[in-house]
Design a protein around this motif. Sequence first.
Motif, PDB file in Angstrom:
ATOM      1  N   MET A   1     -31.161 -37.915 -85.329  1.00  0.00           N
ATOM      2  CA  MET A   1     -31.662 -38.609 -84.070  1.00  0.00           C
ATOM      3  C   MET A   1     -31.000 -40.017 -84.044  1.00  0.00           C
ATOM      4  SD  MET A   1     -35.464 -40.002 -83.637  1.00  0.00           S
ATOM      5  CE  MET A   1     -35.826 -41.353 -82.511  1.00  0.00           C
ATOM      6  N   LYS A   2     -30.767 -40.165 -82.725  1.00  0.00           N
ATOM      7  CA  LYS A   2     -30.072 -41.468 -82.312  1.00  0.00           C
ATOM      8  C   LYS A   2     -31.199 -42.735 -82.436  1.00  0.00           C
ATOM      9  CE  LYS A   2     -25.990 -40.174 -80.053  1.00  0.00           C
ATOM     10  NZ  LYS A   2     -24.545 -40.726 -79.394  1.00  0.00           N
ATOM     11  N   LEU A   3     -30.682 -43.735 -82.663  1.00  0.00           N
ATOM     12  CA  LEU A   3     -31.447 -45.157 -82.636  1.00  0.00           C
ATOM     13  C   LEU A   3     -31.489 -45.637 -81.254  1.00  0.00           C
ATOM     14  CD1 LEU A   3     -33.351 -46.996 -84.578  1.00  0.00           C
ATOM     15  CD2 LEU A   3     -31.461 -48.399 -84.601  1.00  0.00           C
ATOM     16  N   THR A   4     -32.267 -45.520 -80.588  1.00  0.00           N
ATOM     17  CA  THR A   4     -32.378 -45.771 -78.985  1.00  0.00           C
ATOM     18  C   THR A   4     -32.590 -47.333 -78.835  1.00  0.00           C
ATOM     19  OG1 THR A   4     -34.163 -44.777 -78.587  1.00  0.00           O
ATOM     20  CG2 THR A   4     -32.255 -43.383 -78.129  1.00  0.00           C
ATOM     21  N   SER A   5     -33.529 -47.813 -79.673  1.00  0.00           N
ATOM     22  CA  SER A   5     -34.389 -48.958 -79.581  1.00  0.00           C
ATOM     23  C   SER A   5     -34.874 -49.305 -80.744  1.00  0.00           C
ATOM     24  CB  SER A   5     -35.067 -48.955 -78.400  1.00  0.00           C
ATOM     25  OG  SER A   5     -36.324 -48.283 -78.706  1.00  0.00           O
ATOM     26  N   LEU A   6     -35.314 -50.441 -81.010  1.00  0.00           N
ATOM     27  CA  LEU A   6     -36.104 -50.866 -82.249  1.00  0.00           C
ATOM     28  C   LEU A   6     -37.483 -50.841 -81.972  1.00  0.00           C
ATOM     29  CD1 LEU A   6     -33.489 -53.846 -83.303  1.00  0.00           C
ATOM     30  CD2 LEU A   6     -33.564 -51.477 -84.069  1.00  0.00           C
ATOM     31  N   ASN A   7     -38.047 -49.728 -81.751  1.00  0.00           N
ATOM     32  CA  ASN A   7     -39.385 -49.628 -81.808  1.00  0.00           C
ATOM     33  C   ASN A   7     -39.974 -48.932 -82.914  1.00  0.00           C
ATOM     34  OD1 ASN A   7     -39.191 -46.761 -81.146  1.00  0.00           O
ATOM     35  ND2 ASN A   7     -38.955 -46.993 -79.346  1.00  0.00           N
ATOM     36  N   ALA A   8     -41.217 -48.762 -83.194  1.00  0.00           N
ATOM     37  CA  ALA A   8     -41.954 -47.964 -84.244  1.00  0.00           C
ATOM     38  C   ALA A   8     -41.550 -46.733 -84.538  1.00  0.00           C
ATOM     39  CB  ALA A   8     -43.318 -48.153 -83.935  1.00  0.00           C
ATOM     40  N   THR A   9     -41.270 -46.155 -83.586  1.00  0.00           N
ATOM     41  CA  THR A   9     -41.074 -44.648 -83.729  1.00  0.00           C
ATOM     42  C   THR A   9     -39.523 -44.464 -84.215  1.00  0.00           C
ATOM     43  OG1 THR A   9     -42.354 -43.849 -81.892  1.00  0.00           O
ATOM     44  CG2 THR A   9     -40.440 -42.456 -82.361  1.00  0.00           C
ATOM     45  N   GLU A  33     -40.263 -49.216 -98.286  1.00  0.00           N
ATOM     46  CA  GLU A  33     -40.836 -49.515 -96.843  1.00  0.00           C
ATOM     47  C   GLU A  33     -39.508 -49.757 -96.294  1.00  0.00           C
ATOM     48  OE1 GLU A  33     -44.156 -52.559 -95.227  1.00  0.00           O
ATOM     49  OE2 GLU A  33     -43.154 -52.951 -97.160  1.00  0.00           O
ATOM     50  N   MET A  34     -39.712 -49.741 -94.646  1.00  0.00           N
ATOM     51  CA  MET A  34     -38.775 -50.348 -93.732  1.00  0.00           C
ATOM     52  C   MET A  34     -39.440 -51.054 -92.657  1.00  0.00           C
ATOM     53  SD  MET A  34     -35.831 -48.268 -91.568  1.00  0.00           S
ATOM     54  CE  MET A  34     -34.852 -48.121 -92.870  1.00  0.00           C
ATOM     55  N   ILE A  35     -39.195 -52.186 -92.474  1.00  0.00           N
ATOM     56  CA  ILE A  35     -39.607 -53.417 -91.582  1.00  0.00           C
ATOM     57  C   ILE A  35     -38.623 -53.659 -90.730  1.00  0.00           C
ATOM     58  CG2 ILE A  35     -41.476 -53.962 -92.990  1.00  0.00           C
ATOM     59  CD1 ILE A  35     -40.125 -56.564 -93.753  1.00  0.00           C
ATOM     60  N   GLU A  36     -38.918 -54.087 -89.517  1.00  0.00           N
ATOM     61  CA  GLU A  36     -37.991 -54.588 -88.671  1.00  0.00           C
ATOM     62  C   GLU A  36     -38.597 -56.197 -88.004  1.00  0.00           C
ATOM     63  OE1 GLU A  36     -36.794 -55.942 -84.428  1.00  0.00           O
ATOM     64  OE2 GLU A  36     -38.876 -54.945 -85.028  1.00  0.00           O
ATOM     65  N   GLU A  37     -37.891 -57.066 -88.160  1.00  0.00           N
ATOM     66  CA  GLU A  37     -38.458 -58.488 -87.501  1.00  0.00           C
ATOM     67  C   GLU A  37     -37.252 -58.855 -86.883  1.00  0.00           C
ATOM     68  OE1 GLU A  37     -40.268 -62.397 -89.527  1.00  0.00           O
ATOM     69  OE2 GLU A  37     -41.008 -60.601 -90.163  1.00  0.00           O
ATOM     70  N   ASN A  38     -37.534 -59.373 -85.598  1.00  0.00           N
ATOM     71  CA  ASN A  38     -36.436 -60.173 -84.901  1.00  0.00           C
ATOM     72  C   ASN A  38     -35.118 -59.592 -84.737  1.00  0.00           C
ATOM     73  OD1 ASN A  38     -38.197 -62.203 -84.288  1.00  0.00           O
ATOM     74  ND2 ASN A  38     -38.101 -62.957 -85.958  1.00  0.00           N
ATOM     75  N   GLY A  39     -34.998 -58.174 -84.737  1.00  0.00           N
ATOM     76  CA  GLY A  39     -34.088 -57.443 -85.017  1.00  0.00           C
ATOM     77  C   GLY A  39     -33.347 -57.253 -86.166  1.00  0.00           C
ATOM     78  N   ILE A  40     -33.718 -57.759 -87.326  1.00  0.00           N
ATOM     79  CA  ILE A  40     -33.305 -57.441 -88.581  1.00  0.00           C
ATOM     80  C   ILE A  40     -33.937 -56.352 -89.228  1.00  0.00           C
ATOM     81  CG2 ILE A  40     -32.855 -58.506 -90.876  1.00  0.00           C
ATOM     82  CD1 ILE A  40     -31.033 -59.566 -88.566  1.00  0.00           C
ATOM     83  N   ARG A  53     -36.391 -54.997-104.340  1.00  0.00           N
ATOM     84  CA  ARG A  53     -34.844 -55.236-103.722  1.00  0.00           C
ATOM     85  C   ARG A  53     -35.033 -54.692-102.437  1.00  0.00           C
ATOM     86  NH1 ARG A  53     -30.753 -55.086-108.685  1.00  0.00           N
ATOM     87  NH2 ARG A  53     -32.180 -55.964-110.050  1.00  0.00           N
ATOM     88  N   SER A  54     -33.969 -55.105-101.628  1.00  0.00           N
ATOM     89  CA  SER A  54     -34.000 -54.807-100.218  1.00  0.00           C
ATOM     90  C   SER A  54     -32.473 -54.692 -99.711  1.00  0.00           C
ATOM     91  CB  SER A  54     -34.700 -55.416 -99.264  1.00  0.00           C
ATOM     92  OG  SER A  54     -34.300 -56.642 -99.081  1.00  0.00           O
ATOM     93  N   VAL A  55     -32.282 -53.964 -98.753  1.00  0.00           N
ATOM     94  CA  VAL A  55     -30.880 -54.087 -98.054  1.00  0.00           C
ATOM     95  C   VAL A  55     -31.149 -54.472 -96.587  1.00  0.00           C
ATOM     96  CG1 VAL A  55     -29.767 -52.535 -99.491  1.00  0.00           C
ATOM     97  CG2 VAL A  55     -30.878 -51.660 -97.284  1.00  0.00           C
ATOM     98  N   GLU A  56     -30.660 -55.403 -96.060  1.00  0.00           N
ATOM     99  CA  GLU A  56     -31.222 -55.598 -94.609  1.00  0.00           C
ATOM    100  C   GLU A  56     -29.755 -55.711 -93.758  1.00  0.00           C
ATOM    101  OE1 GLU A  56     -32.336 -59.900 -95.128  1.00  0.00           O
ATOM    102  OE2 GLU A  56     -34.430 -59.314 -95.771  1.00  0.00           O
ATOM    103  N   PHE A  57     -30.033 -55.591 -92.488  1.00  0.00           N
ATOM    104  CA  PHE A  57     -28.892 -55.246 -91.622  1.00  0.00           C
ATOM    105  C   PHE A  57     -29.338 -55.639 -90.095  1.00  0.00           C
ATOM    106  CE2 PHE A  57     -30.852 -51.002 -92.549  1.00  0.00           C
ATOM    107  CZ  PHE A  57     -30.932 -50.543 -91.333  1.00  0.00           C
ATOM    108  N   ASP A  58     -28.584 -55.882 -89.136  1.00  0.00           N
ATOM    109  CA  ASP A  58     -28.717 -56.400 -87.965  1.00  0.00           C
ATOM    110  C   ASP A  58     -29.223 -54.837 -87.255  1.00  0.00           C
ATOM    111  OD1 ASP A  58     -28.941 -57.069 -85.270  1.00  0.00           O
ATOM    112  OD2 ASP A  58     -27.238 -58.374 -85.166  1.00  0.00           O
ATOM    113  N   GLY A  59     -30.104 -54.561 -86.845  1.00  0.00           N
ATOM    114  CA  GLY A  59     -30.551 -53.335 -86.084  1.00  0.00           C
ATOM    115  C   GLY A  59     -29.775 -53.142 -84.494  1.00  0.00           C
ATOM    116  N   GLN A  60     -29.888 -54.338 -84.051  1.00  0.00           N
ATOM    117  CA  GLN A  60     -29.215 -54.465 -82.720  1.00  0.00           C
ATOM    118  C   GLN A  60     -27.795 -53.679 -82.638  1.00  0.00           C
ATOM    119  OE1 GLN A  60     -30.783 -55.118 -79.831  1.00  0.00           O
ATOM    120  NE2 GLN A  60     -32.283 -56.044 -80.980  1.00  0.00           N
ATOM    121  N   HIS A  61     -27.108 -53.686 -83.788  1.00  0.00           N
ATOM    122  CA  HIS A  61     -25.762 -53.221 -83.900  1.00  0.00           C
ATOM    123  C   HIS A  61     -25.647 -51.712 -84.228  1.00  0.00           C
ATOM    124  CE1 HIS A  61     -24.165 -57.375 -85.036  1.00  0.00           C
ATOM    125  NE2 HIS A  61     -23.751 -57.006 -83.676  1.00  0.00           N
ATOM    126  N   CYS A  62     -26.824 -51.303 -84.437  1.00  0.00           N
ATOM    127  CA  CYS A  62     -27.235 -49.705 -84.586  1.00  0.00           C
ATOM    128  C   CYS A  62     -27.620 -49.043 -83.639  1.00  0.00           C
ATOM    129  CB  CYS A  62     -28.441 -49.731 -85.900  1.00  0.00           C
ATOM    130  SG  CYS A  62     -27.548 -50.496 -87.401  1.00  0.00           S
TER     131      CYS A  62
END
Length: 87
Positions: A1-9, A33-40, A53-62
């Motif tokens: 599946m492609k990430l089309t936006s940073l929504n819950a689905t 767990e995976m969380i999104e906050e302000n695009g991160i 521990r966690s890995v974080e990345f800019d969701g907008q680039h995805c």
Amino acid sequence: MKLTSLNATNIDELYIAFEGYFLDHDISFTYTEMIEENGIISFIFCNDLEKARSVEFDGQHCIDLDTDYIAKEVLDPVLPRLKAYAR
């Protein structure tokens, strides 16, 4: 599946891809767990919540990338540490 936006689905689908990556590499954690906050996007994992521990990345680039591809690109560089940290 492609990430089309940073929504819950889409975040849920990305989470499933990260879990699939772990299964493919025989890695397991008692808590993820995976969380999104302000695009991160933060993917949190641990066997002991006090040592999470966690890995974080800019969701907008995805946006418009395949979720399996994102999981591989984010997790491959830290695979040796993931295996060492897993139980």
